[in-house]
Each structure stands twice: as structure tokens, then as C-alpha cells.
Enzyme design. Structure first.
Site, mmCIF file in Angstrom:
data_model
loop_
_atom_site.group_PDB
_atom_site.id
_atom_site.type_symbol
_atom_site.label_atom_id
_atom_site.label_comp_id
_atom_site.label_asym_id
_atom_site.label_seq_id
_atom_site.Cartn_x
_atom_site.Cartn_y
_atom_site.Cartn_z
ATOM 1 N N ARG A 1 -7.229 -7.900 -8.652
ATOM 2 C CA ARG A 1 -7.985 -9.147 -8.843
ATOM 3 C C ARG A 1 -9.448 -8.801 -9.019
ATOM 4 O O ARG A 1 -9.848 -7.635 -8.909
ATOM 5 C CB ARG A 1 -7.817 -10.057 -7.627
ATOM 6 C CG ARG A 1 -8.204 -9.354 -6.316
ATOM 7 C CD ARG A 1 -8.265 -10.285 -5.142
ATOM 8 N NE ARG A 1 -8.354 -9.593 -3.864
ATOM 9 C CZ ARG A 1 -9.455 -9.080 -3.344
ATOM 10 N NH1 ARG A 1 -10.585 -9.138 -4.015
ATOM 11 N NH2 ARG A 1 -9.443 -8.478 -2.166
ATOM 12 N N HIS B 1 -13.945 -3.989 9.465
ATOM 13 C CA HIS B 1 -13.296 -3.535 8.234
ATOM 14 C C HIS B 1 -13.543 -4.486 7.065
ATOM 15 O O HIS B 1 -12.823 -4.447 6.073
ATOM 16 C CB HIS B 1 -11.793 -3.350 8.433
ATOM 17 C CG HIS B 1 -11.436 -2.405 9.539
ATOM 18 N ND1 HIS B 1 -11.707 -1.055 9.478
ATOM 19 C CD2 HIS B 1 -10.856 -2.624 10.741
ATOM 20 C CE1 HIS B 1 -11.285 -0.481 10.602
ATOM 21 N NE2 HIS B 1 -10.781 -1.401 11.380
ATOM 22 N N GLU C 1 -2.515 6.223 8.474
ATOM 23 C CA GLU C 1 -3.306 7.219 7.752
ATOM 24 C C GLU C 1 -4.239 7.954 8.708
ATOM 25 O O GLU C 1 -4.618 7.424 9.760
ATOM 26 C CB GLU C 1 -4.160 6.546 6.668
ATOM 27 C CG GLU C 1 -3.367 5.959 5.533
ATOM 28 C CD GLU C 1 -4.257 5.315 4.497
ATOM 29 O OE1 GLU C 1 -3.762 5.093 3.392
ATOM 30 O OE2 GLU C 1 -5.435 5.033 4.797
ATOM 31 N N LYS D 1 0.809 -1.215 0.000
ATOM 32 C CA LYS D 1 0.000 0.000 0.000
ATOM 33 C C LYS D 1 0.846 1.269 0.000
ATOM 34 O O LYS D 1 0.462 2.276 -0.598
ATOM 35 C CB LYS D 1 -0.948 -0.005 1.207
ATOM 36 C CG LYS D 1 -1.963 -1.136 1.204
ATOM 37 C CD LYS D 1 -2.887 -1.049 2.397
ATOM 38 C CE LYS D 1 -3.905 -2.171 2.415
ATOM 39 N NZ LYS D 1 -3.316 -3.475 2.719
#
Length: 669
Positions: free
Chosen positions: A297, A235, A200, A116
Site C-alpha cells: 500500500r 514500534h 526473529e 510475514k
């Protein structure tokens, strides 16, 4: 075009790929672990190969074994599905080196987007907006804590590798940072073999909006519109819909073009998803969406995009992998209506969505038809095991608009019958019919915000439900008698209605729910009528068994439909939006009484012990963490249910345990 492909996956997605391949005239090869030897995807495929033991590390993650199966069966291409090896660059590379085709992006694209932090750097270069945060290489805990202070709490710790909510922790204050960091790193390492994290800014009211992108090897790239996946727990997505409610044409174009720019930045081919987080604290705005990550994907939720676009995205994947151009250009794609999907999981919403395992004693779905679709990889009689993801099915509805799609999905959930293990089906219905969902007041905190509405206390049976339960018992008794009966149908001695000379027949059925035992009195009246008494109420009753496990009952003229499963002494009912479990008491059963368990701390589900925090002799308070159990790829903290002293620790780190096993014994006051 390929003659034969191997599907390096299992369950629902393997079945989904097989259906499209079969329609295209392509033969399929399934792979399976020992636990999946008789699974639905194995039965559907033209051929099947065993690849190892039940654990994923000994089967579905063994790329070399899967490649050997492809060579042995003559498969020309491998479809990875989602999860497992679908985003493993080394596997994609090995497939191509073996002279086969990987039905997905290049290994280079997977590598560039797989971490990421690196992905965000690429996005910044491509002028795609990113969430403020720390994406550096430094992983010193003190440095990470300092970065969290700089960004400002609340923050989100995220594993740089993988997805699915694993290795992710929200932190609201500096005092909680270190513990959350350790948990995120440990979970990430166990799931992905990589413990690095990024940090973040946590948006207080975010919506998760993602864009479906597709690229080919001829320089073409398009976006197949967006999906809103804001309804999440732990999540992980639960409800997905397309298009995103409230999305303007201008914002759709801005997000779509940003997503295509992201795909072009890495010369992307095949299906991919660009995930954005939108700050909706002031509504959905064009200047308030940020790149989150790219999934290289096909996504679990791809059916909603298929429903609104009229396209088969698995077919697109196969055609692009075979070297063909994208079937349509951007200007040829259009949105038709609205689609919404619900993920049916074996899990217990009333126990913080803990995964459930067990046999699917009953599994019935609504008939598929116009705007009604069910994607599943299991059948009635199959088992949900602790080795794999607990998703049972995806229920997808399409309508002319959002309201119609939601109504259809609510009806589908009403007609879905699952008995044998705990599921989230009633929870899903409450989400879909909630007033806030209806008005599209969405954000990723939706479930927490309306938890009291969505997860009510466990249903308790009333007198009426007990009467219905007894009718289900009578229906099964009648069906069994009819199937085996070869005597005189007019003889009272062959009757099952409690016949007595010069008197009406009657019997008492004892039902136990929890600690409460109730007598239900059945009167067999002249002429075949029934009268049922329970809990001080009385009904004239009749019933008609529709098929095994389904009944239409009439109580005082009111008709009701119910599903049930009787496996004596256990009786389970599904009625009026609730699942009720009873113990049918044998009249000859001795009253044994329950043995006390004292301070025994038991495993809430099967799994592996990955951390032990106490030792014999330690004093603990109620709520103190004792162990961490890993099950179905997620960590579950086992806490003290009461204050006391640790008497025994029965398992060590690395041990496998079964549900209900005593992990720790506490001496309590």
C-alpha cells in the site's frame, strides 16, 4: 482515466487522495461512519456515503457496504488509502469482481506479502537477504520457546499479519518469553484476526530503512529511493526522512535493486514499500541489511519521497491503476535535497505515549509554502475520538540538505498550536533539535536511549508565565467588551480597567495550577498603562491581541508571543516550548476541597477491557497487572498503583469504559 473514484478511508489520507484527484479532474466519493459525519474528508469530497457506526468493525472494515456505496454513486475505482482494508486481499478481489478497479496491487500480491513468514520465504528465493529467525507454521508455545533459544536472545516476536507495531514484543530473556508471546498473540488476533507469530533475532542497534517501489501492468518497476524511519516509539514511526543519512550511492543501489527484485517476484503493481532493517553496530554497511516485510500500500510517510523526487505518488497510483505506464523510468528519477516528516499525535509522552482524546479547541499550523507542507484530516473544533488512530497531522519540511530541512521542521513545530488535548508537539521539537539526531546517530532505540532529554518533567509555571496568563484574560475581556459595547466610549462607567475615583484601578486574579493557588495583582495606571505583580516579581506590561487565541505581550520591555485558549474557568497557554493549564478561580468560589480517592484504579483513557487478572479478595503488590485495556488498537496494562486487597472489580472482559472511570477499588493499608 477514471471519472469518479471512491476513497475507502478517512482522515488525513482521504483528504490527501481527494486533493490529487481534484487536481486531475476526477470526482471523489467519501465514506464515513456516524462519528465522522462532519469530518474534513466528508466536506472536501464531491459526494459522501454513510457506511455505519463509529467502531471500525461496523463501518470502515465493512467491505460489502463500501462496495455498495461505490455502485450507488457510480464510482469506477476504489482507493483504499492505508490501514483499514488497504491490505485486505478479499476486499481487493471483491472490488475487481464487482467490475471496479482497486487502486493498489492485485489480491494475489497482497496475499503473498501479507503474511510475514511467507513473504520472507519469497524473498529468500529472490536472493533478498532476510533476518535470521523462525518463520515456520508450528505455533506450539514450547516449540516457539525452543526456537527463541536457538536464535539467541534478545528476540522479537512479530505477528505474521498486519503491521503498525501491533502484535510485536521484544524479549530479552527466556523467563519473559511466555508472557510476551501471549500478549503478542492476543493483540495480533484483536487487530488482524490472526494470532500466528514469527520470531526473529533482535538487532541491538538497528536502523529502519525502507525503499519505495512502484510497478505497473506493463512489466516496469522502479524504486523511488529510500526513507529512514528509525525514530519510533512502541514500534511505530514518529519521524521519517529521505534520503537515509549516511547512505552511499552503492548501498542505495544495492537496496533499491533488492527492493525491485522483491516487487518483481510477485508481479507487483502500484505503490509498495520494502522495509529493511540495517545493523548499524559497525556503521551503515552494504552487507548488513535484511528484508523485514513489504507493505502492499501507500505508506503514511510517502510525502518525504514526494518532496525529494518531485513526484505525486498518489497520482502515480491512479495512473497505474488506470492502465498507464509508470510516468518515469529509473534513470529519470533523481534526488533533490532532503525531506523530514514529523507525525503530530494526540498522545502524552510523559505517560508512555498513551493516546489522548478530546476536542481541538485550537489547531493552528504554519502557512504552507516553499519546502513547508502540512497533511491533516482535522480542523479546529473537531474531536479526536477513541475509535481511530490519534494522528492529527504530518508536518513535512524540505531543504537543500538535511540541516536545512531539520531547521525548517523545527520552525514549523514552533508555529504549531494545539490546545484541548495533549500532543507530542514539544517532544517532536526535542527530537529534531537533539545533538544525536543532528549528527544522524540513529537507531530504533533512539527514544529510549535519550528519554531523559526528550521527555523532561512536566513544565511548571513561573511568575512570568502567570503574568502572561493574566494578560491573556484581559485581552479576551477587552475583545468581548469591544464586540458587544454600544455605550459611551469615554465614560468611566463603561470602562473595564477597574476605574476608581481619585485612585488607580486594580484587581486580583487568582490562578490555580495543580494544588498551588497564586494571586496576580493588576494595577491599571493613568494613561492606560498596566503593572502586573506575581510571585514577588513586578512588570510594566502591555499587550496586543493578534487574533482569537494569539497575543503579543510586553513585560518590562521584553516582547513575547503566546497562544492561549480561555474557556472559563480553564485557561491554557502555549509559550516558550511548553503548554501550561490554569484554573481561573472565581472570587465567589467556595473552597470545597478534594475528595480522597483512596485506592481507586481508574481508566487512563477510553477503551475496552480485554482481560481481567484479579478478583475481589485478591492481595496485590504495587505494579501487579490488574487488567488489560485495549484503546486505539493498542493494549495498555493497568497495574496496581499501591499494595492492597482488591475490594471491587467494576468491569468484565468486553466492557467499554470511559477515561477516569474507576475500574478496581483497592483496600490499602
Amino acid at each position: 482515466m477514471f471519472e469518479k473514484i471512491l476513497i475507502a478511508n478517512r482522515g488525513e489520507i482521504a483528504c490527501r487522495v481527494i486533493r490529487t484527484a481534484r487536481r486531475m479532474g476526477i470526482r471523489t466519493v467519501a465514506v464515513h461512519s456516524d462519528a465522522d459525519a462532519n469530518a474534513m474528508h466528508v466536506q472536501m469530497a464531491d459526494e459522501a456515503c454513510r457506511i455505519g457506526e463509529a467502531e471500525v468493525t461496523k463501518s470502515y472494515l465493512l467491505g460489502d457496504v463500501i462496495l455498495e456505496a461505490a455502485r450507488r454513486t457510480g464510482a469506477e475505482a476504489i482507493h483504499p488509502g492505508y490501514g483499514f482494508l488497504s491490505e485486505n486481499a478479499k476486499f481487493a478481489e471483491a472490488v475487481e469482481k464487482a467490475g471496479l478497479t482497486f487502486i493498489g496491487p492485485t489480491a494475489d500480491s497482497i496475499r503473498r506479502m501479507g503474511l510475514k513468514d511467507a513473504a520472507k520465504a519469497i524473498m529468500e528465493e529472490a536472493n533478498v537477504p532476510v533476518v535470521p529467525g523462525y518463520h515456520g507454521d508450528g505455533q506450539d508455545p514450547a516449540e516457539l520457546a525452543k526456537e527463541a533459544e536457538r536464535i539467541g536472545y534478545p528476540v522479537l516476536i512479530k505477528a505474521v499479519a498486519g503491521g503498525g507495531g501491533k502484535g510485536m514484543r521484544r524479549v530479552d530473556a527466556a523467563k519473559d518469553f511466555q508472557k510476551a508471546l501471549e500478549g503478542a498473540q492476543r493483540e495480533a488476533k484483536n487487530a488482524f484476526g490472526e494470532e500466528r507469530v514469527l520470531i526473529e533475532k533482535y538487532l541491538v542497534k538497528p536502523r529502519h530503512i525502507e525503499v519505495q517501489v512502484f510497478g505497473d501492468t506493463h512489466g516496469n518497476a522502479v524504486y523511488v529511493f529510500e526513507r529512514d524511519c528509525s525514530i519510533q516509539r512502541r514500534h511505530q514511526k514518529v519521524i521519517e526522512e529521505a534520503p537515509a543519512p549516511g547512505m552511499t550511492d552503492a548501498m542505495r543501489k544495492a537496496m533499491g535493486e533488492a527492493a525491485v527484485a522483491a516487487a518483481r517476484a510477485i508481479d507487483y503493481r502500484g505503490a509498495g514499500t520494502i522495509e529493511f532493517i540495517a545493523d548499524v553496530s559497525e556503521g551503515l554497511r552494504e552487507d548488513r541489511f535484511y528484508f523485514m516485510e513489504m507493505n502492499t500500500r501507500l505508506q503514511v510517510e510517502h510525502p518525504v519521497s514526494e518532496m525529494i523526487s518531485g513526484q505525486d505518488l498518489v497520482e502515480w497510483q491512479i495512473r497505474v491503476a488506470a492502465g498507464e505506464k509508470l510516468p518515469l523510468a529509473q534513470e529519470d528519477l533523481a534526488i533533490n535535497g532532503h525531506a523530514v516528516e514529523a507525525r503530530l499525535y494526540a498522545e502524552n509522552p510523559q505517560r508512555m505515549f498513551l493516546p489522548a482524546t478530546g476536542r481541538l479547541d485550537m489547531l493552528r499550523f504554519p502557512d504552507e509554502g516553499e519546502g513547508v507542507r502540512v497533511d491533516t484530516g482535522v480542523r479546529e473544533g473537531d474531536s479526536v475520538t477513541p475509535f481511530y488512530d490519534p494522528m492529527i497531522a504530518k508536518l513535512i519540511a524540505h531543504g537543500r540538505d538535511r540541516a536545512e530541512a531539520n531547521r525548517k521542521l523545527a520552525g514549523m513545530l514552533d508555529r504549531t498550536r494545539v490546545i484541548g488535548l495533549t500532543t507530542n508537539v514539544f517532544f517532536l521539537k526535542k527530537v529534531i533539535t537533539h545533538a544525536a539526531f543532528d549528527r544522524a546517530d540513529l537507531d530504533t532505540g533512539f527514544i529510549e536511549r535519550f528519554e531523559a532529554d526528550l521527555i523532561p518533567p512536566k513544565a511548571e509555571p513561573d511568575a512570568r508565565s502567570m503574568a502572561l496568563g493574566v494578560l491573556a484574560i484581559l485581552a479576551e475581556r477587552q475583545a468581548a467588551h469591544t464586540a458587544s459595547h454600544d455605550g459611551d466610549p469615554f465614560s468611566p462607567w463603561d470602562a473595564i480597567d477597574g476605574w476608581r475615583l481619585n485612585d488607580e484601578g486594580r484587581e486580583v486574579v487568582k490562578l490555580r495550577h495543580g494544588e498551588t493557588e497564586t494571586d496576580v495583582l493588576v494595577h491599571y495606571q493613568a494613561g492606560g498603562g498596566l503593572k502586573v505583580d506575581a510571585g514577588g516579581e513586578s512588570w510594566q506590561a502591555s499587550f496586543a491581541r493578534q487574533q482569537r487565541g494569539e497575543l503579543t505581550a510586553t513585560l518590562n520591555g521584553d516582547r513575547a508571543a503566546l497562544a492561549y485558549h480561555l474557556n472559563a474557568p480553564s485557561l491554557t497557554l502555549i509559550h516558550d516550548g511548553a503548554l501550561l493549564a490554569f484554573h481561573v478561580v472565581d472570587p465567589m468560589e467556595a473552597d470545597m476541597g478534594d475528595e480522597g480517592v483512596g485506592g481507586a484504579i481508574t481508566a487512563p483513557l477510553p477503551g475496552k477491557i480485554i482481560k481481567v487478572s484479579v478478583k475481589p479478595g485478591d492481595d496485590v503488590k504495587k505494579g501487579d497487572p490488574l487488567m488489560i485495556l485495549e484503546a486505539m488498537k493498542m493494549e495498555h496494562t493497568i497495574s496496581a498503583s499501591t499494595a492492597g486487597k482488591v475490594a471491587e472489580v467494576n468491569f468484565a472482559e468486553g466492557d467499554q469504559v470511559e477515561e477516569g472511570t474507576t475500574l478496581i477499588a483497592l483496600e490499602t493499608a
